[in-house]
Write a protein that holds these residues in place. Structure first.
Motif, short mmCIF file in Angstrom:
data_model
loop_
_atom_site.label_atom_id
_atom_site.label_comp_id
_atom_site.label_asym_id
_atom_site.label_seq_id
_atom_site.Cartn_x
_atom_site.Cartn_y
_atom_site.Cartn_z
N VAL A 246 0.93 -1.41 -0.03
CA VAL A 246 0.11 -0.07 0.05
C VAL A 246 0.82 1.33 -0.01
CG1 VAL A 246 -1.75 1.18 1.26
CG2 VAL A 246 -1.87 -1.21 1.25
N LYS A 247 1.86 1.21 0.52
CA LYS A 247 3.02 2.37 0.36
C LYS A 247 3.65 2.50 -1.15
CE LYS A 247 5.97 3.27 3.75
NZ LYS A 247 5.62 4.69 4.11
N ARG A 248 3.62 1.16 -1.65
CA ARG A 248 4.25 1.33 -3.11
C ARG A 248 3.34 1.69 -4.19
NH1 ARG A 248 7.89 -3.02 -0.99
NH2 ARG A 248 9.80 -2.32 -0.64
N GLY A 249 1.90 1.40 -3.93
CA GLY A 249 1.09 1.71 -5.04
C GLY A 249 -0.54 1.44 -4.75
N GLU A 250 -1.43 1.55 -5.65
CA GLU A 250 -2.79 1.27 -5.18
C GLU A 250 -2.96 -0.15 -5.18
OE1 GLU A 250 -6.92 2.83 -7.07
OE2 GLU A 250 -4.87 3.37 -7.80
N VAL A 251 -3.58 -0.62 -4.21
CA VAL A 251 -4.28 -1.90 -3.69
C VAL A 251 -5.58 -2.04 -3.91
CG1 VAL A 251 -4.03 -3.68 -1.93
CG2 VAL A 251 -1.89 -2.39 -2.47
N SER A 252 -6.15 -3.20 -4.20
CA SER A 252 -7.62 -3.38 -4.46
C SER A 252 -8.26 -3.92 -3.07
CB SER A 252 -7.93 -4.03 -5.46
OG SER A 252 -7.63 -5.49 -5.12
N ALA A 253 -9.56 -3.95 -3.10
CA ALA A 253 -10.38 -4.41 -1.98
C ALA A 253 -10.11 -5.82 -1.93
CB ALA A 253 -11.75 -3.87 -1.95
N ASP A 254 -9.96 -6.60 -3.16
CA ASP A 254 -9.85 -7.83 -3.04
C ASP A 254 -8.54 -8.29 -2.53
OD1 ASP A 254 -12.31 -8.43 -4.36
OD2 ASP A 254 -11.32 -8.38 -6.60
N ASP A 255 -7.43 -7.52 -2.78
CA ASP A 255 -6.02 -7.88 -2.07
C ASP A 255 -6.30 -7.65 -0.47
OD1 ASP A 255 -4.66 -7.80 -4.22
OD2 ASP A 255 -4.65 -5.69 -4.57
N LEU A 256 -7.04 -6.69 -0.04
CA LEU A 256 -7.55 -6.77 1.61
C LEU A 256 -8.14 -7.96 1.86
CD1 LEU A 256 -7.52 -5.25 4.25
CD2 LEU A 256 -9.39 -3.92 3.35
N ALA A 257 -9.12 -8.43 1.19
CA ALA A 257 -10.01 -9.52 1.55
C ALA A 257 -9.15 -10.87 1.70
CB ALA A 257 -11.19 -9.69 0.39
N ALA A 258 -7.99 -10.85 1.02
CA ALA A 258 -7.18 -12.09 0.97
C ALA A 258 -6.24 -12.35 2.10
CB ALA A 258 -6.31 -12.14 -0.25
N LEU A 259 -6.51 -11.27 2.98
CA LEU A 259 -5.65 -11.43 4.04
C LEU A 259 -6.32 -12.39 5.15
CD1 LEU A 259 -4.43 -7.78 5.06
CD2 LEU A 259 -3.09 -9.63 4.35
N ASP A 260 -5.64 -12.95 5.76
CA ASP A 260 -6.26 -14.06 6.70
C ASP A 260 -5.55 -14.08 8.03
OD1 ASP A 260 -7.75 -16.18 7.68
OD2 ASP A 260 -6.61 -17.82 6.66
N SER A 261 -6.18 -13.52 9.11
CA SER A 261 -5.55 -13.40 10.33
C SER A 261 -6.73 -13.42 11.25
CB SER A 261 -4.60 -12.49 10.50
OG SER A 261 -3.95 -12.29 12.11
N GLU A 262 -6.66 -14.31 12.44
CA GLU A 262 -7.47 -13.98 13.50
C GLU A 262 -7.38 -12.86 14.36
OE1 GLU A 262 -6.98 -17.51 16.14
OE2 GLU A 262 -5.03 -17.09 16.58
N HIS A 263 -6.18 -12.26 14.20
CA HIS A 263 -5.75 -11.17 15.18
C HIS A 263 -6.55 -9.84 14.38
CE1 HIS A 263 -3.14 -13.26 17.78
NE2 HIS A 263 -2.57 -13.77 16.54
N LEU A 264 -6.76 -9.86 13.08
CA LEU A 264 -7.13 -8.65 12.48
C LEU A 264 -8.58 -8.57 12.40
CD1 LEU A 264 -6.41 -6.11 10.80
CD2 LEU A 264 -6.54 -7.44 8.60
N SER A 265 -9.36 -7.35 12.55
CA SER A 265 -10.77 -7.17 12.24
C SER A 265 -10.97 -5.87 11.71
CB SER A 265 -11.50 -7.46 13.47
OG SER A 265 -11.17 -6.49 14.47
N VAL A 266 -11.68 -5.82 10.90
CA VAL A 266 -12.31 -4.75 10.22
C VAL A 266 -13.53 -4.27 10.95
CG1 VAL A 266 -13.48 -3.66 7.99
CG2 VAL A 266 -11.55 -5.19 7.84
#
Length: 297
Positions: A246-266
């Motif tokens: 995200v610091k290097r370029g534009e990232v999509s919502a699909d890229d975010l959805a691909a994250l998988d961690s029980e520690h992270l919540s939106v």
């Protein structure tokens, strides 16, 4: 002119500790009032076998500690003070300090009266004596709140709102530790500077903290695209690859959805949630966080 009530003691304003899930690692966060004393401690405590690293963040020294105990070969001027033991005991963390001379004063009475100390055992200190203390602190959990997109082209500023909410939700169960501005890739739909914010807490009430932060953010944000994400855990480095992208370029919502961690919540899923998540792994890493990576690395 006022008389000095305790001329040979400088009390630490606050001491906080968080532990990893295994109880094998502890980050000890000591708020200081005397910069000279804090820098002396930082230099000498780093020699302790249990200290993996030490760094200064704002008005705090942060010690990454292994649990266990160690014999300290203390020697005046060479190694005059250090951390002798660290233990994670159910809901508490115990830290034992030892020091010679003035280092013994710092290792005992100066820490014993700090905010955050549940109880302590402390030796008489002063002169050339060896002295120390063991302090017990609540075992707290690290929570990092990422925020982005709260303003409009006409008004507001995300960095100020994030800080003011963090101050407002702080209480005896949740301590506000740090605020980091993270420069993101300047996407076309940015307000102006394209930064997100990471606010770090140590807390015994993560659900209440997150709920209170969200309520105030929903009340005061000026944008319909506000993003809020939360990391609950000792180390957010699993998000680092995403944050760098995200610091290097534009990232999509699909890229975010691909994250998988029980520690992270939106918590709030406006367009700003991409920046909110990206900010989290850069907490307190100010040089990297503020660097503009314009797409070439």
């Amino acid at each position: 002119m006022e008389k000095l009530s305790d001329p040979y003691t400088i009390r630490y304003p606050q001491i906080v500790a968080v532990a990893d899930e295994s109880g094998g690692l502890v980050e000890l966060v000591e708020f200081f009032d005397c910069t000279g004393g804090a820098m002396w401690v930082k230099r000498h405590y780093a020699q302790s076998p249990l200290v993996r690293s030490v760094r200064t963040v704002g008005s705090t020294n942060r010690y990454l500690l292994s649990t266990g105990s160690a014999d300290l070969a203390l020697e005046g001027s060479v190694f005059p003070a250090g951390i002798a033991a660290v233990a994670v005991e159910e809901g508490e963390i115990a830290v034992t300090y030892r020091g010679l001379g003035g280092g013994g004063v710092g290792a005992s009475v100066c820490r014993a009266g700090a905010r955050g100390v549940v109880r302590c055992v402390s030796d008489p200190a002063g002169g050339g004596r060896l002295a120390g203390s063991t302090v017990w602190l609540p075992r707290l959990e690290r929570v990092i709140v990422g925020i982005d997109d709260t303003d409009t082209p006409e008004e507001g500023a995300t960095w100020t709102l994030a800080h003011n909410i963090a101050r407002a939700v702080e209480d005896d169960r949740s301590r506000y530790l740090s605020h980091t501005i993270v420069q993101l890739y300047p996407v076309p739909y940015r307000t102006k500077n394209c930064v997100a914010i990471a606010c770090e807490f140590a807390t015994s009430d993560p659900e209440g903290l997150i709920r209170n932060y969200r309520d105030l953010l929903e009340e005061y944000t000026l944008s319909d695209e506000t993003g809020m994400a939360v990391w609950r855990g000792f180390d957010p480095s699993p998000l680092e690859e995403f944050g760098c992208r995200v610091k290097r370029g534009e990232v999509s919502a699909d890229d975010l959805a691909a994250l998988d961690s029980e520690h992270l919540s939106v918590v709030m899923d406006g367009r700003g949630v991409i920046g909110a998540v990206a900010a989290i792994p850069f907490y307190t890493r100010y040089e990297e966080a503020l660097a503009l990576w314009n797409g070439s690395g």
